[in-house]
Enzyme design. Structure first.
Site, PDB file in Angstrom:
ATOM      1  N   SER A  70       0.849  -1.188   0.000  1.00  0.00           N
ATOM      2  CA  SER A  70       0.000   0.000   0.000  1.00  0.00           C
ATOM      3  C   SER A  70       0.883   1.235   0.000  1.00  0.00           C
ATOM      4  O   SER A  70       1.637   1.474   0.946  1.00  0.00           O
ATOM      5  CB  SER A  70      -0.890   0.014   1.244  1.00  0.00           C
ATOM      6  OG  SER A  70      -1.362   1.319   1.456  1.00  0.00           O
ATOM      7  N   HIS A  95      -1.446  -1.345  -4.165  1.00  0.00           N
ATOM      8  CA  HIS A  95      -2.666  -0.957  -3.452  1.00  0.00           C
ATOM      9  C   HIS A  95      -2.659   0.564  -3.231  1.00  0.00           C
ATOM     10  O   HIS A  95      -1.696   1.119  -2.707  1.00  0.00           O
ATOM     11  CB  HIS A  95      -2.705  -1.693  -2.108  1.00  0.00           C
ATOM     12  CG  HIS A  95      -3.956  -1.479  -1.326  1.00  0.00           C
ATOM     13  ND1 HIS A  95      -5.103  -2.229  -1.528  1.00  0.00           N
ATOM     14  CD2 HIS A  95      -4.245  -0.625  -0.323  1.00  0.00           C
ATOM     15  CE1 HIS A  95      -6.038  -1.835  -0.680  1.00  0.00           C
ATOM     16  NE2 HIS A  95      -5.548  -0.862   0.063  1.00  0.00           N
ATOM     17  N   ASP A 155      -4.710   3.761  -1.657  1.00  0.00           N
ATOM     18  CA  ASP A 155      -5.742   4.146  -0.691  1.00  0.00           C
ATOM     19  C   ASP A 155      -6.244   5.552  -0.971  1.00  0.00           C
ATOM     20  O   ASP A 155      -5.511   6.527  -0.794  1.00  0.00           O
ATOM     21  CB  ASP A 155      -5.167   4.073   0.728  1.00  0.00           C
ATOM     22  CG  ASP A 155      -4.950   2.637   1.157  1.00  0.00           C
ATOM     23  OD1 ASP A 155      -5.925   1.867   1.146  1.00  0.00           O
ATOM     24  OD2 ASP A 155      -3.796   2.281   1.485  1.00  0.00           O
ATOM     25  N   MET A 168      -8.745   8.425   0.133  1.00  0.00           N
ATOM     26  CA  MET A 168      -9.535   8.856   1.299  1.00  0.00           C
ATOM     27  C   MET A 168     -10.049  10.269   1.075  1.00  0.00           C
ATOM     28  O   MET A 168      -9.339  11.100   0.511  1.00  0.00           O
ATOM     29  CB  MET A 168      -8.665   8.824   2.557  1.00  0.00           C
ATOM     30  CG  MET A 168      -8.006   7.481   2.814  1.00  0.00           C
ATOM     31  SD  MET A 168      -7.175   7.478   4.410  1.00  0.00           S
ATOM     32  CE  MET A 168      -6.274   5.915   4.302  1.00  0.00           C
ATOM     33  N   HIS A 209      -8.493   1.286  -3.562  1.00  0.00           N
ATOM     34  CA  HIS A 209      -9.362   1.123  -2.391  1.00  0.00           C
ATOM     35  C   HIS A 209      -9.997   2.472  -2.070  1.00  0.00           C
ATOM     36  O   HIS A 209      -9.334   3.365  -1.542  1.00  0.00           O
ATOM     37  CB  HIS A 209      -8.489   0.604  -1.226  1.00  0.00           C
ATOM     38  CG  HIS A 209      -9.206   0.426   0.061  1.00  0.00           C
ATOM     39  ND1 HIS A 209      -8.547   0.214   1.251  1.00  0.00           N
ATOM     40  CD2 HIS A 209     -10.521   0.408   0.361  1.00  0.00           C
ATOM     41  CE1 HIS A 209      -9.424   0.083   2.239  1.00  0.00           C
ATOM     42  NE2 HIS A 209     -10.641   0.208   1.721  1.00  0.00           N
ATOM     43  N   MET A 250     -11.952   4.769   0.013  1.00  0.00           N
ATOM     44  CA  MET A 250     -12.537   5.034   1.335  1.00  0.00           C
ATOM     45  C   MET A 250     -13.204   6.389   1.262  1.00  0.00           C
ATOM     46  O   MET A 250     -12.771   7.367   1.872  1.00  0.00           O
ATOM     47  CB  MET A 250     -11.430   4.992   2.396  1.00  0.00           C
ATOM     48  CG  MET A 250     -11.022   3.567   2.745  1.00  0.00           C
ATOM     49  SD  MET A 250      -9.412   3.504   3.548  1.00  0.00           S
ATOM     50  CE  MET A 250      -8.362   3.500   2.096  1.00  0.00           C
ATOM     51  N   MET A 287     -11.315  -5.292   6.183  1.00  0.00           N
ATOM     52  CA  MET A 287     -10.453  -4.358   6.908  1.00  0.00           C
ATOM     53  C   MET A 287     -10.096  -4.970   8.256  1.00  0.00           C
ATOM     54  O   MET A 287     -10.974  -5.298   9.051  1.00  0.00           O
ATOM     55  CB  MET A 287     -11.176  -3.031   7.142  1.00  0.00           C
ATOM     56  CG  MET A 287     -11.326  -2.133   5.931  1.00  0.00           C
ATOM     57  SD  MET A 287      -9.807  -1.745   5.039  1.00  0.00           S
ATOM     58  CE  MET A 287      -8.776  -1.014   6.310  1.00  0.00           C
ATOM     59  N   ASP A 345      -6.611  -6.141   4.781  1.00  0.00           N
ATOM     60  CA  ASP A 345      -5.927  -4.847   4.773  1.00  0.00           C
ATOM     61  C   ASP A 345      -5.859  -4.260   6.177  1.00  0.00           C
ATOM     62  O   ASP A 345      -6.887  -3.979   6.790  1.00  0.00           O
ATOM     63  CB  ASP A 345      -6.721  -3.919   3.829  1.00  0.00           C
ATOM     64  CG  ASP A 345      -6.078  -2.561   3.636  1.00  0.00           C
ATOM     65  OD1 ASP A 345      -4.986  -2.319   4.163  1.00  0.00           O
ATOM     66  OD2 ASP A 345      -6.701  -1.733   2.938  1.00  0.00           O
TER      67      ASP A 345
HETATM   68  C1  DX5 Z   1      -5.919   1.893   5.938  1.00  0.00           C
HETATM   69  C2  DX5 Z   1      -5.586   1.512   4.518  1.00  0.00           C
HETATM   70  C3  DX5 Z   1      -4.509   0.529   4.399  1.00  0.00           C
HETATM   71  C4  DX5 Z   1      -3.178   0.970   4.958  1.00  0.00           C
HETATM   72  C5  DX5 Z   1      -2.579  -0.246   5.577  1.00  0.00           C
HETATM   73  O1  DX5 Z   1      -7.080   2.619   5.976  1.00  0.00           O
HETATM   74  O2  DX5 Z   1      -6.727   0.978   3.866  1.00  0.00           O
HETATM   75  O3  DX5 Z   1      -4.346   0.067   3.065  1.00  0.00           O
HETATM   76  O4  DX5 Z   1      -2.282   1.497   4.018  1.00  0.00           O
HETATM   77  O5  DX5 Z   1      -1.436   0.130   6.242  1.00  0.00           O
HETATM   78  P1  DX5 Z   1      -0.731  -0.837   7.293  1.00  0.00           P
HETATM   79  O6  DX5 Z   1      -0.313  -2.063   6.538  1.00  0.00           O
HETATM   80  O7  DX5 Z   1       0.404  -0.012   7.771  1.00  0.00           O
HETATM   81  O8  DX5 Z   1      -1.733  -1.144   8.368  1.00  0.00           O
HETATM   82 ZN    ZN Z   2      -6.363   0.000   1.840  1.00  0.00          ZN
END
Ligand code: DX5
Ligand code: ZN
Length: 222
Positions: free
Chosen positions: A7, A32, A34, A36, A65, A67, A136, A174
């Site tokens: 990620s 991956h 993320d 947000m 992903h 969010m 998650m 994740d």
């Molecule tokens: C959190 C993200 C993850 C994050 C995971 O909201 O969806 O993808 O990057 O990070 P680690 O592996 O550090 O928990």
């Molecule tokens: Zn993620």
């Protein structure tokens, strides 16, 4: 064989292209990403323009992903920017079925993610439409959090259901995955491991991947 999806949330944003190339060189299977929105989760991270820019740096599939609230508003933008898999949150979409259909129409693979407090059975009627379910194992919003142990039970429950129904849906997990707990997560039924701080926090990505592969593929002779 479980796939590994670093990620980039935990990568050095000042040299994202380099970080992605290094992850690819180390043997990552997916990247991956993320996204947000500061609403569904407190943080704001990456938008479609960044996805478009980094698309040129690698041929690895982009696992996006989302969010974000009402993700159906932005599916086209991320598909066009170069997403291969688009995952939306169950908790963020009122018309989840429509969102999933739209992702397929856009020639992407659809995923649905569930938060730690959301039970797997809510996906009962959409499971066979999904390329993957993203469980998650931390509360979404930040990298570097601790793995929530009850996630293992959820992974197992979902795996049983997928096998019982003869589906091909993949399970992605994740949050809080490190070399130390990766095997447990795979044994519970995970097909794809997302790794943020556990990957980009390592001094040497190649060495990290070597140790990780050994952990999750004990039969491997490399
Ligand atoms: C959190 C993200 C993850 C994050 C995971 O909201 O969806 O993808 O990057 O990070 P680690 O592996 O550090 O928990
Ligand atoms: Zn993620």
């Amino acid at each position: 064989m479980a796939l590994v999806a670093p990620s980039i949330l935990s990568a050095d944003f000042s040299k994202l292209a380099e970080e992605i190339r290094a992850a690819e060189e180390a043997g990552a299977d997916l990247i991956h990403i993320d996204v947000m929105d500061g609403l569904f989760v407190p943080n704001i991270t990456i938008g479609q323009e960044v996805v478009r820019a980094i698309r040129k740096t690698t041929s690895l599939p982009f696992d996006v992903h989302l969010m974000i609230e009402a993700p159906e508003r932005h599916l086209e933008a991320f598909a066009e920017a170069g997403a291969d898999i688009i995952t939306v949150h169950y908790e963020a979409s009122v018309h989840l079925h429509r969102a999933v259909q739209r992702i397929r129409e856009l020639n992407c693979k659809p995923g649905v993610s569930i938060n730690p407090a959301t039970p797997v059975w809510v996906l009962q009627d959409i499971l066979d439409e999904l390329y993957l379910v993203l469980i998650m194992s931390v509360n979404p919003g930040f990298g570097g959090q601790e793995f929530i142990p009850s996630s293992l039970r959820k992974i197992g429950t979902l795996k049983d259901e997928i096998l019982r129904r003869g589906l091909k849906t993949l399970i992605e997990v994740d949050g809080g995955i490190k070399v130390d707990n990766a095997r447990q997560v795979v044994e519970a039924g995970a097909d794809i491991l997302v790794m943020g701080s556990g990957f980009f926090g390592a001094d040497n990505y190649i060495e990290l991947m070597r140790v990780l592969r050994k952990e999750i593929e004990p039969g491997r002779t490399l």
